[in-house]
Design a protein around this motif. Structure first.
Motif, short mmCIF file in Angstrom:
data_model
loop_
_atom_site.label_atom_id
_atom_site.label_comp_id
_atom_site.label_asym_id
_atom_site.label_seq_id
_atom_site.Cartn_x
_atom_site.Cartn_y
_atom_site.Cartn_z
N THR A 105 1.43 -0.93 0.01
CA THR A 105 0.20 -0.19 0.15
C THR A 105 0.68 1.12 -0.12
O THR A 105 0.34 1.49 -1.05
CB THR A 105 -0.47 0.36 1.05
N ARG A 106 1.99 1.30 0.90
CA ARG A 106 2.47 2.54 0.59
C ARG A 106 3.78 2.61 -0.76
O ARG A 106 3.22 3.95 -0.77
CB ARG A 106 3.71 2.46 2.22
N ALA A 107 3.72 1.27 -1.19
CA ALA A 107 4.65 1.56 -2.18
C ALA A 107 4.00 1.83 -3.59
O ALA A 107 4.25 3.23 -4.20
CB ALA A 107 5.37 -0.18 -2.59
N ALA A 108 2.60 1.67 -3.95
CA ALA A 108 1.40 2.03 -4.62
C ALA A 108 1.44 3.34 -4.13
O ALA A 108 1.42 4.13 -5.09
CB ALA A 108 0.06 1.26 -4.66
N LEU A 109 0.87 4.25 -3.05
CA LEU A 109 0.74 5.30 -2.68
C LEU A 109 1.81 6.06 -2.73
O LEU A 109 1.45 7.16 -3.66
CB LEU A 109 0.84 5.31 -1.50
N ALA A 110 3.39 5.54 -3.42
CA ALA A 110 4.72 6.56 -3.55
C ALA A 110 4.25 7.14 -5.06
O ALA A 110 5.02 7.73 -5.15
CB ALA A 110 5.68 5.93 -2.78
N GLU A 111 4.06 5.60 -5.57
CA GLU A 111 4.31 5.84 -6.84
C GLU A 111 2.84 6.45 -7.39
O GLU A 111 3.40 7.04 -8.30
CB GLU A 111 4.49 4.29 -7.06
N HIS A 112 1.50 6.46 -7.11
CA HIS A 112 0.23 7.13 -7.72
C HIS A 112 0.06 7.85 -7.14
O HIS A 112 -1.14 8.63 -7.34
CB HIS A 112 -0.75 6.00 -8.14
N GLY A 162 -7.21 -3.48 -6.28
CA GLY A 162 -6.66 -3.98 -6.73
C GLY A 162 -4.68 -4.13 -7.34
O GLY A 162 -4.36 -5.49 -7.19
N ASP A 163 -3.48 -2.83 -7.34
CA ASP A 163 -3.14 -3.23 -7.61
C ASP A 163 -2.28 -3.01 -5.75
O ASP A 163 -1.51 -4.02 -6.13
CB ASP A 163 -2.65 -1.39 -8.01
N VAL A 164 -2.41 -3.14 -5.14
CA VAL A 164 -2.21 -3.67 -4.00
C VAL A 164 -2.13 -4.72 -3.86
O VAL A 164 -1.30 -5.54 -3.09
CB VAL A 164 -2.57 -2.91 -2.43
N ALA A 165 -3.10 -5.35 -4.23
CA ALA A 165 -3.57 -7.16 -3.46
C ALA A 165 -2.53 -7.84 -4.63
O ALA A 165 -1.47 -8.57 -3.75
CB ALA A 165 -4.55 -7.59 -4.51
N THR A 166 -2.23 -7.33 -6.39
CA THR A 166 -1.37 -8.15 -6.97
C THR A 166 0.42 -7.08 -6.59
O THR A 166 0.75 -8.67 -7.05
CB THR A 166 -1.66 -7.10 -8.71
N ARG A 167 0.49 -6.07 -6.04
CA ARG A 167 1.90 -5.99 -5.59
C ARG A 167 1.87 -7.00 -4.42
O ARG A 167 3.33 -7.36 -3.64
CB ARG A 167 2.15 -4.54 -4.81
N ALA A 168 1.01 -7.24 -3.53
CA ALA A 168 1.52 -8.03 -2.44
C ALA A 168 1.31 -9.53 -2.47
O ALA A 168 1.84 -10.54 -1.26
CB ALA A 168 0.27 -7.55 -1.45
N GLY A 169 1.39 -9.63 -3.60
CA GLY A 169 0.25 -11.05 -3.74
C GLY A 169 -0.09 -11.72 -3.49
O GLY A 169 -0.34 -13.51 -3.15
N LEU A 172 10.74 9.48 9.69
CA LEU A 172 9.74 11.00 8.88
C LEU A 172 10.35 10.59 7.48
O LEU A 172 10.57 11.28 6.62
CB LEU A 172 10.14 12.35 9.48
N ALA A 173 12.06 10.89 7.69
CA ALA A 173 13.42 11.02 6.79
C ALA A 173 13.24 9.40 6.02
O ALA A 173 13.06 9.71 4.95
CB ALA A 173 14.49 10.70 7.42
N LEU A 174 12.28 8.63 5.61
CA LEU A 174 12.27 7.24 4.45
C LEU A 174 10.95 8.10 3.71
O LEU A 174 10.05 8.85 3.74
CB LEU A 174 11.42 6.36 6.18
N PRO A 175 11.85 7.70 2.38
CA PRO A 175 10.71 8.08 1.69
C PRO A 175 9.51 7.50 1.61
O PRO A 175 8.75 8.21 1.13
CB PRO A 175 11.25 7.36 0.84
#
Length: 206
Positions: free
Chosen positions: A25-32, A40-47, A98-101
């Motif tokens: 979820t965090r990865a998808a949020l950072a990207e999109h 659906g995207d989150v489910a795919t990323r998480a497998g 907070l410094a983490l991307p």
């Protein structure tokens, strides 16, 4: 209480699957961004299957809040022997987080959306903000036990003090790291702690 810690009936949940979903979820949020985030995207990323995701988090709002809330689970107020040392240590932990991307992207997107959604804002408060006030309670209790701060004379006033102290620390660090994009280095943290402690120690002396 987040979905990670909420007991449910039926088949036991997998902590590893939950963490994978929250990380996705965090990865998808950072990207999109918020607008492009889909279950659906989150489910795919998480497998995992989308049905599995919806069983755990019925809505995107709940999912994103928990994905952010879990980032704060490792923050701790360790008794280092003095209130100054305790504050500096927890502020450093918070600043490093907070410094983490992924933290920056998730928090900025969540806070921006919450300004437009009162229900989401309330959930952010309940799942992220209020639980972290435990750090202030723990720090005050340790300082009182060491005689650095007086005992709480009025529970209502003490609760207001906790809110103000928390808001001061969280607001200052978030402004520096998220808004200004500056580093909260040891020198800044030391000066900030000095300014924070000045009124507290003055009140104790009075």
């Amino acid at each position: 209480m987040t979905e990670l810690t909420t007991p449910r009936r039926g088949r036991p949940r997998s902590a590893d699957a939950d963490l994978a979903i929250l990380a996705a979820t965090r990865a998808a949020l950072a990207e999109h961004g918020w607008g492009g985030l889909t279950m659906g995207d989150v489910a795919t990323r998480a497998g995992v299957a989308k049905t599995t995701l919806y069983r755990r988090w019925p809505s995107r709002n709940e999912l994103v809040v928990d994905a952010v809330a879990v980032l704060f689970d490792d923050l701790e107020m360790i008794d280092l022997g003095s209130l100054r040392a305790d504050i500096e240590a927890v502020v450093q932990q918070f600043a490093d987080l907070l410094a983490l991307p992924e933290s920056q992207a998730a928090l900025l997107a969540l806070f921006a959306e919450a300004t437009r959604d009162p229900a989401l804002r309330q959930r952010v408060r309940e799942a992220i903000i209020d639980p972290q006030k435990r750090l202030v309670h723990q720090g005050r209790a340790a300082a009182q036990a060491r005689g650095e701060l007086p005992p709480d004379a009025d529970p209502e006033v003490a609760a207001q003090d906790v809110d103000i102290i928390f808001d001061t620390i969280a607001g200052a660090v978030e402004h520096r790291v998220l808004v200004l994009g500056a580093c909260a280095d040891p020198q800044w943290i030391s000066r900030f702690t000095t300014l924070l402690l000045a009124p507290l120690t003055a009140l104790h002396q009075d």
